[in-house]
Design an enzyme around this catalytic site. Sequence first.
Site, short mmCIF file in Angstrom:
data_model
loop_
_atom_site.label_atom_id
_atom_site.label_comp_id
_atom_site.label_asym_id
_atom_site.label_seq_id
_atom_site.Cartn_x
_atom_site.Cartn_y
_atom_site.Cartn_z
N MET A 16 6.45 4.88 -2.11
CA MET A 16 6.36 3.42 -2.16
C MET A 16 7.33 2.77 -3.15
O MET A 16 7.72 1.63 -2.98
CB MET A 16 4.93 2.99 -2.50
CG MET A 16 3.91 3.34 -1.45
SD MET A 16 4.33 2.71 0.18
CE MET A 16 4.98 4.15 0.96
N CYS B 16 4.37 0.03 4.15
CA CYS B 16 4.33 1.36 3.55
C CYS B 16 5.65 2.13 3.71
O CYS B 16 6.20 2.61 2.74
CB CYS B 16 3.16 2.10 4.19
SG CYS B 16 2.98 3.79 3.77
N MET B 17 6.14 2.29 4.94
CA MET B 17 7.33 3.11 5.11
C MET B 17 8.39 2.51 6.02
O MET B 17 9.32 3.19 6.42
CB MET B 17 6.97 4.53 5.55
CG MET B 17 5.88 4.78 6.48
SD MET B 17 5.67 4.29 8.17
CE MET B 17 6.80 3.43 8.95
N GLY C 181 2.41 7.84 3.16
CA GLY C 181 1.11 7.66 2.52
C GLY C 181 -0.08 7.84 3.44
O GLY C 181 -1.20 7.99 2.97
N GLN C 182 0.15 7.83 4.76
CA GLN C 182 -0.98 7.87 5.68
C GLN C 182 -0.86 9.08 6.60
O GLN C 182 0.24 9.56 6.87
CB GLN C 182 -1.04 6.59 6.51
CG GLN C 182 -1.25 5.35 5.66
CD GLN C 182 -1.41 4.11 6.51
OE1 GLN C 182 -2.49 3.80 6.96
NE2 GLN C 182 -0.32 3.41 6.74
N LYS D 204 -9.16 14.46 -3.33
CA LYS D 204 -9.61 13.64 -2.18
C LYS D 204 -9.98 14.54 -1.00
O LYS D 204 -11.01 14.35 -0.36
CB LYS D 204 -8.51 12.65 -1.78
CG LYS D 204 -8.38 11.49 -2.75
CD LYS D 204 -7.43 10.43 -2.27
CE LYS D 204 -6.00 10.79 -2.49
NZ LYS D 204 -5.47 10.54 -3.83
#
Lengths: 90, 782
Positions: free
Chosen positions: B338, B169-170, B375-376, B85
């Site tokens: 996750m 998400c978290m 994740g971000q 990515k």
Amino acid sequence: MPISSLIIKTQKQEIQKVADELRRLKGTIVSDVLDENIVVVTETEDRKEDKSLWDQMEKISGVMQVDLIYHNFEDAEENQEAKIQEAEIK
Amino acid sequence: MTNFTRREFLKMSAQMAALAALGLSTLNSTVAEAEEVADGLTWQKAPCRFCGTGCGVMVGVKKGRVVAVQGDRENPVNRGLLCAKGYHVGAALYGADRLKRPMLRKGGKLQPVSWDLAINTIADKIVEDPTRFAIYGSGQWTIPEGFTAMKFLKGGLGSNHIDPNARLCMASAVVGFIKTFGVDEPSGCYDDLDSCDTVICWGNNWAEMHPILYSRFIDRKNKFEKVTMVDMATRRTRTTEAADHYIEFRPQSDLAIANGICYLLLKNKTYDAKFVAERARFKSNDGKDITLDQYFEFLKDYTPEKVSKISNVPVGQIKMLADIFADPKRKVVSLWCMGMNQHTRGTWINNLVYNVHLLAGKIGKPGSTPFSLTGQPSACGTCREVGTLAHALPGGRVVKNEGHRKEAEELWNLKPGTINPKPGFHTVKMFKALASGDITGMWVQVTNPGQSMPNLNLTLQKANDRFFVVSEIYPTATTKYADVVLPSSTWVEKNGLFGNTERRTQQWFKMIEPPGEARDDVWQMLAVARKLYEKGFEGMKNKDGEFLFTMRDEKGKEIHHWKWDVYKKHNIDKILFEEYRPFTTKKHKDIAPYDVYVENRGLRWPVVQNGNGQWKETKRRFVEGEDPFVEKGDGISFYMAKAGDKKAIIWARPYEAPPEVPDEQYPFWLCTGRVLEHWHTGTMTGRVKELKNAMPHAFVDIHPADAENLGVYNGDRVRIKSRRGSITLPVSVNGRSVPQKGLVFVPFFDEAKLINQVTLEAYCPLSKEPDYKKCAVLIEKV
């Protein structure tokens, strides 16, 4: 025509065999063979071919890891499109 | 030199970049760099736009366009490497359908309008119903963007209805940290992956989701270092391929397994008694203090045999896990993302993994730490540290606390009593409120709830009837609901700062202009704020009656930043970041001045100035000699403990079955997640042809025995149906992942196949994070 570089990781005893296999792939230059690392530079027609090349590298027996390092897509098809299309949302 | 063609020089640059990543450089490096300059190619640093790892990317710009990327070898996170990515991050800017003009929905269709009209329309709608107007953002907000949104809503509109997609998400990791240690975010760092000897993945497919960190560890394995990886999961993935042990457990039974490890550590007296006595205390599930003996009594429900019955994990594997933690010489890192967070008992399972590490004394030591991944790119920096959450204020403060509100009001120069003490709606409630009319308007920035919310048929059902503003770079499942679409700048089209998983704050400068009329999200919010101020909206005035977002240049002259041409001439990010900095000291998450981040590849907080005036980062929190807030002689100190005793809490959290389990009508578990090629809802990676070609559509992974029973083969189409909705997908058997029998896996990146029409919106009652990993479905051949 993207130009990229990758580091292929392999075991020392397999390095020459892997390097030979890599040399057979069209668009691939094996520039350096160092201990367990092989530096590969690729020049391909488009980014699809570029991606396909590293998929093929991953499948070579003895390749433990393909690390992506450098990606120049200045001449790739997306950058030939000087103008981005107007967005249309319905 | 002059005999070289331009392409030969590009190849030389590519080769030199790879050699440099291996720690080698030659005279040719200098030659290649000189040629690049002559060719008009310039390089600048930025953190990657995608996941929470926070890899450094060198961005090559020529004639106002990003034309190349390379891994930043000076960045300690990725040391010159890129994942698939990251390798394509530059191309993600140039999708053909990039949004370039503001649009208003007229007669059911979005039509281009001027920025003035778009901004005025939003301001008018907010004035109509300011306290029922919500902001929904994400961990892709830069730190200044999140800070602006917080001040706009909590300081300006007097409401707390702001939440990020990080809630999906978290949030469980956040509440888990706070419950155990009294403060959020990991104490360990990536360096622990270089010095550990064992990694335990708790439902974490890091080979695909965090490939650079994975390769950092696997590289050691490839060099025949004695390292072990244990993959605990509900399906076999690429991570399993490299694992030494695969432990397959029934969904939700991770709760029982963690307790089972703790039981064996106590029963066999192989826990670290000294560490536990000095650094931990025990609490029952309802928060009462209990003794070690009482805790052991609680654990007697988690003998290996009982845990095996709940989890389907063989007794031998449970004992193996306990033995790993029992070995005082072993250095163990637990990783999760996750799998543990999107869990109806997400907070509990986070607490339970801390229990294991605390009992084993495997925390705060090089190579030993529980480590939650994000994740971000700025879930930590923005959502957790700025605190863009319905209950929070910047720097770890909460709206319920009068003292915290006062501090925020003083720092923002607000009239006393401005900040509303009532927490706003968290994400799931916010969208339910949107459906019920308790929220009448919403501004969505940098996220795509039209695809990512659970149970979409319920949560987005009335979105078309409400006033919906979407700031975006591409058309998405969410822009379909929009009344106003604002075209946004992204990544290196604007200045920014992100905070990654290991507490590293990283800065970058704008390198290229955004396309067409696209503008920064910060500017969009400042422009609406100014419009509200001009309309006489009281909330947009500070205590002195000035505009809430008054900013001045170095000479003290007011900056009219709401005018785009003026905004562009100033580094508004720097001003906002410096305004944010004083908020960070309360919970000892101190950050350095903006200019310090310009000079380096990020620093891990707390960052404090040493005696020589240098700004020093902290590798590991709570560790004497590393963390400046640990007092001399304390060794390891959990100094943010609520009780003030510097002790972490070991919680007696039980196993609890999930709210929906397979039955005769819906006999399969559904687990959803991500794939290597696509990032989240695929709005960016879906515009990169190679990634799109490599993974064009969603699929359903089915266990071979289940496929046989259903009479389906690879490529056959099946309907996946739950009590909430259904979609049809092609079958994949022995494909990217192989789920356990009775479970199917579907990725959520495909806008054409919205698996979230099927998922359940049930959430952890403590963190409010929904469980995307388990609900009951029926599979039918079509």
